[in-house]
Design a protein around this motif. Structure first.
Motif, PDB file in Angstrom:
ATOM      1  N   HIS A 277       0.851  -1.196   0.000  1.00 59.90           N
ATOM      2  CA  HIS A 277       0.000   0.000   0.000  1.00 59.90           C
ATOM      3  C   HIS A 277       0.889   1.249   0.000  1.00 59.90           C
ATOM      4  N   PRO A 278       0.555   2.275  -0.769  1.00 58.77           N
ATOM      5  CA  PRO A 278       1.418   3.469  -0.830  1.00 58.77           C
ATOM      6  C   PRO A 278       1.568   4.186   0.508  1.00 58.77           C
ATOM      7  N   ALA A 279       0.652   3.946   1.448  1.00 54.54           N
ATOM      8  CA  ALA A 279       0.770   4.614   2.751  1.00 54.54           C
ATOM      9  C   ALA A 279       1.918   4.044   3.578  1.00 54.54           C
ATOM     10  N   TRP A 280       2.322   2.780   3.324  1.00 53.26           N
ATOM     11  CA  TRP A 280       3.393   2.189   4.136  1.00 53.26           C
ATOM     12  C   TRP A 280       4.723   2.911   3.958  1.00 53.26           C
ATOM     13  N   PRO A 281       5.232   3.128   2.753  1.00 53.18           N
ATOM     14  CA  PRO A 281       6.513   3.851   2.655  1.00 53.18           C
ATOM     15  C   PRO A 281       6.437   5.266   3.209  1.00 53.18           C
ATOM     16  N   GLU A 282       5.252   5.899   3.141  1.00 53.15           N
ATOM     17  CA  GLU A 282       5.092   7.242   3.720  1.00 53.15           C
ATOM     18  C   GLU A 282       5.206   7.176   5.241  1.00 53.15           C
ATOM     19  N   LEU A 283       4.537   6.186   5.847  1.00 49.17           N
ATOM     20  CA  LEU A 283       4.609   6.032   7.304  1.00 49.17           C
ATOM     21  C   LEU A 283       6.040   5.694   7.724  1.00 49.17           C
ATOM     22  N   LYS A 284       6.652   4.783   7.014  1.00 45.68           N
ATOM     23  CA  LYS A 284       8.019   4.364   7.342  1.00 45.68           C
ATOM     24  C   LYS A 284       8.983   5.544   7.263  1.00 45.68           C
ATOM     25  N   ALA A 285       8.846   6.363   6.224  1.00 49.55           N
ATOM     26  CA  ALA A 285       9.728   7.521   6.070  1.00 49.55           C
ATOM     27  C   ALA A 285       9.533   8.518   7.204  1.00 49.55           C
ATOM     28  N   ALA A 286       8.285   8.688   7.645  1.00 43.33           N
ATOM     29  CA  ALA A 286       8.021   9.614   8.748  1.00 43.33           C
ATOM     30  C   ALA A 286       8.657   9.114  10.045  1.00 43.33           C
ATOM     31  N   VAL A 287       8.534   7.818  10.323  1.00 46.98           N
ATOM     32  CA  VAL A 287       9.147   7.242  11.522  1.00 46.98           C
ATOM     33  C   VAL A 287      10.667   7.385  11.463  1.00 46.98           C
ATOM     34  N   GLU A 288      11.239   7.141  10.298  1.00 49.60           N
ATOM     35  CA  GLU A 288      12.693   7.248  10.171  1.00 49.60           C
ATOM     36  C   GLU A 288      13.175   8.692  10.303  1.00 49.60           C
ATOM     37  N   GLU A 289      12.310   9.651  10.013  1.00 51.50           N
ATOM     38  CA  GLU A 289      12.671  11.057  10.209  1.00 51.50           C
ATOM     39  C   GLU A 289      12.687  11.416  11.689  1.00 51.50           C
ATOM     40  N   ILE A 290      11.786  10.809  12.455  1.00 50.46           N
ATOM     41  CA  ILE A 290      11.704  11.089  13.896  1.00 50.46           C
ATOM     42  C   ILE A 290      12.864  10.456  14.664  1.00 50.46           C
ATOM     43  N   ARG A 291      13.261   9.250  14.303  1.00 50.36           N
ATOM     44  CA  ARG A 291      14.195   8.459  15.098  1.00 50.36           C
ATOM     45  C   ARG A 291      15.492   9.196  15.453  1.00 50.36           C
ATOM     46  N   PRO A 292      16.161   9.895  14.496  1.00 46.64           N
ATOM     47  CA  PRO A 292      17.421  10.562  14.859  1.00 46.64           C
ATOM     48  C   PRO A 292      17.263  11.709  15.852  1.00 46.64           C
ATOM     49  N   TRP A 293      16.048  12.231  15.985  1.00 39.72           N
ATOM     50  CA  TRP A 293      15.826  13.324  16.923  1.00 39.72           C
ATOM     51  C   TRP A 293      15.715  12.830  18.361  1.00 39.72           C
ATOM     52  N   GLN A 294      15.483  11.536  18.552  1.00 40.88           N
ATOM     53  CA  GLN A 294      15.173  11.023  19.883  1.00 40.88           C
ATOM     54  C   GLN A 294      16.419  10.738  20.712  1.00 40.88           C
ATOM     55  N   SER A 295      16.287  10.982  22.012  1.00 36.92           N
ATOM     56  CA  SER A 295      17.324  10.610  22.972  1.00 36.92           C
ATOM     57  C   SER A 295      17.170   9.134  23.312  1.00 36.92           C
ATOM     58  N   ALA A 296      18.071   8.613  24.144  1.00 31.57           N
ATOM     59  CA  ALA A 296      18.055   7.187  24.483  1.00 31.57           C
ATOM     60  C   ALA A 296      16.746   6.759  25.127  1.00 31.57           C
ATOM     61  N   ASP A 297      16.115   7.678  25.906  1.00 29.23           N
ATOM     62  CA  ASP A 297      14.868   7.320  26.583  1.00 29.23           C
ATOM     63  C   ASP A 297      13.643   7.552  25.714  1.00 29.23           C
ATOM     64  N   GLY A 298      13.837   7.963  24.483  1.00 26.79           N
ATOM     65  CA  GLY A 298      12.725   8.163  23.564  1.00 26.79           C
ATOM     66  C   GLY A 298      12.227   9.586  23.458  1.00 26.79           C
TER      67      GLY A 298
END
Length: 471
Positions: free
Chosen positions: A23-44
């Motif tokens: 579904h085209p929504a999956w790569p969009e969701l995945k890309a959004a999650v991957e954009e958030i991950r580097p901003w997070q500290s060890a505790d989330g």
């Protein structure tokens, strides 16, 4: 596959019964999650002072993209609707609270995959979590998985190996936390304000385990000059057959933690113990699966023999040389199994080849299982420290302790005025070092094991093809 029109969370109506990752929504969701991950500290949490003010404005926008992806994909997964609603609520709560330490307890409690185990059933899983043997930080992760629950496995669980919380699963796709050596999905890894009273599921990715097993075993067989029986050689070449072996092994292993003559806390989670105690517990569970596989083979079950050699080869060839040597209890269990089989002349390193007595391997492996079971049964009548020493003696009978070990010198070398948990500090990080055999094998398998990072059934063939091209 039957297709059905079902309503989604956001009111959209789309076709259910197709792959989520298509579904085209999956790569969009995945890309959004991957954009958030580097901003997070060890505790989330997200430290905006460290990341910059522009991230403060961007983070809510990206989380909204995650939410929109979940809303778009949820109609494909009507069995997960309650979880998806709670998940959206937790994401909004995290954003509205300024992206502090995430708390996804509500969505964790709503996620109940073990309540409906059906072969091929898909799940979309989004949580802030660490991944065991993978990423130690509680980053946001998104995983699409598929249930492995064929009728023959369901029948064994229902009639013989009751394990209502167990999930056999395979990867469809994942974010970077699973582009690692992690092969489990466990609820205790998820960021929550408080642990639930009880967990209701636990998942193991049998496709990753099988693909990794095949690659490491093929390399070890080549390096060690092992002559495999024809049926086992065919098994190692067959991904689907190996997945079946691993899902059965895992189901029996998992339930064994709460069956048999046990310590008061079978998982030993609340107890600080020397790492050989954890090693013996994990090995006991694997050898119980081996013992049951011998019985299944004798009854004509086609998966019984496969499970036996999955246990033997993974334990002997991969476990001892994987990970670091800092209280590596799984590695210790593999070392012990090999040494026991070697002492009883089931495996023999001679003429620069490893020879295996295939006829005696089941009997002698079951003997080791019986010795560990005897240790457990006698332990109920022993003080904790005495039990630890008895377990040490069992391991040390087959594995040479480090020459600098206090524990190897016996009780007189320890300060017994201290409580047992303090004496754990006297355990060396590598209390039972690798033998010369394993030191040499580790050097030869190091690159192969590293190459299995992120491996799945789907990408294993791609990697092999790329390696051939590069060569």
């Amino acid at each position: 596959m039957t297709e059905t029109l079902v309503p989604g969370i956001g009111g959209a109506v789309i076709t259910a019964g197709v792959r989520v990752v298509d579904h085209p929504a999956w790569p969009e969701l995945k890309a959004a999650v991957e954009e958030i991950r580097p901003w997070q500290s060890a505790d989330g949490s997200i430290d905006f002072e460290a990341e910059g003010s522009h991230i403060r404005e961007a983070a809510p926008v990206v989380v909204q993209r995650v939410i929109e992806g979940i809303e778009a994909l949820s109609p494909l997964l009507p069995h997960g609707a309650a979880y998806h609603r709670a998940l959206i609520g937790d994401l909004r709560k995290w954003a509205d609270g300024g992206f502090g330490v995430p708390d996804f307890l509500d969505s964790l409690l709503a996620f109940a995959p073990a309540a409906e185990r059906a072969d091929g059933l898909q799940h979309l899983v989004v949580f802030p979590m660490y991944t065991q043997n993978g990423n130690p930080d509680r980053n946001l992760e998104a995983v699409v998985l598929k249930m492995v629950w064929p009728e023959w496995l369901s029948e064994l669980e229902r009639t013989r190996y009751d394990n209502p919380l167990f999930l056999g699963i395979t990867f469809e796709d994942f974010t970077p936390g699973y582009d690692t050596h992690s092969a489990v999905l466990f609820p205790e890894t998820i960021a929550v304000r408080e642990a639930p009273e009880r967990f209701t599921w636990g998942g193991i990715f049998c496709d990753r385990e099988a693909a990794r097993y095949r690659k490491v075993t093929e390399a070890a067989v080549d390096i060690l000059g092992i002559e495999l029986p024809e049926d086992i050689a065919r098994m190692v070449e067959d991904q689907e057959r190996c997945e079946k072996a691993f899902v059965l092994w895992d189901m029996v292993h998992d339930r064994t933690h709460s069956h048999g003559d046990l310590p008061f806390d079978p998982f030993m989670i609340k107890q600080r113990q020397p790492f050989w105690m954890y090693g013996l517990e994990e090995l006991r569970c694997d050898l119980t699966a081996f013992k049951e596989a011998v019985k299944l083979e004798s009854e004509g079950n086609e998966h019984g023999r496969d499970v036996q050699y999955a246990v033997l080869f993974d334990r002997m060839f991969r476990f001892p040389v994987s990970g670091d040597r800092n209280r590596n209890y799984d590695g210790l269990g593999g070392q012990l199994l090999f040494a026991y089989l070697h002492k009883h002349d089931v495996v023999r390193w001679t003429d620069n080849k490893l020879k295996i007595d295939w006829m005696r391997a089941p009997q002698v492996t079951n003997q080791l299982c019986a010795e560990i079971e005897d240790l457990y049964r006698a332990g109920i009548d022993r003080p904790k420290l005495v039990h630890w020493f008895k377990a040490y003696d069992l391991v040390a009978e087959y594995l040479a302790p480090h020459p600098g070990s206090k524990w190897a010198k016996g009780p007189d070398a320890l300060d017994l005025t201290q409580p047992p948990r303090k004496l754990v500090d006297d355990v060396l990080p590598d209390e039972f070092p690798l033998s010369m055999f394993y030191e040499a094998l580790a050097k030869k398998l190091k690159g192969v094991i590293a190459s299995t990072k992120g491996i799945t059934a789907g990408n294993a063939a791609e990697r092999e093809s790329a390696a051939r091209v590069a060569a």
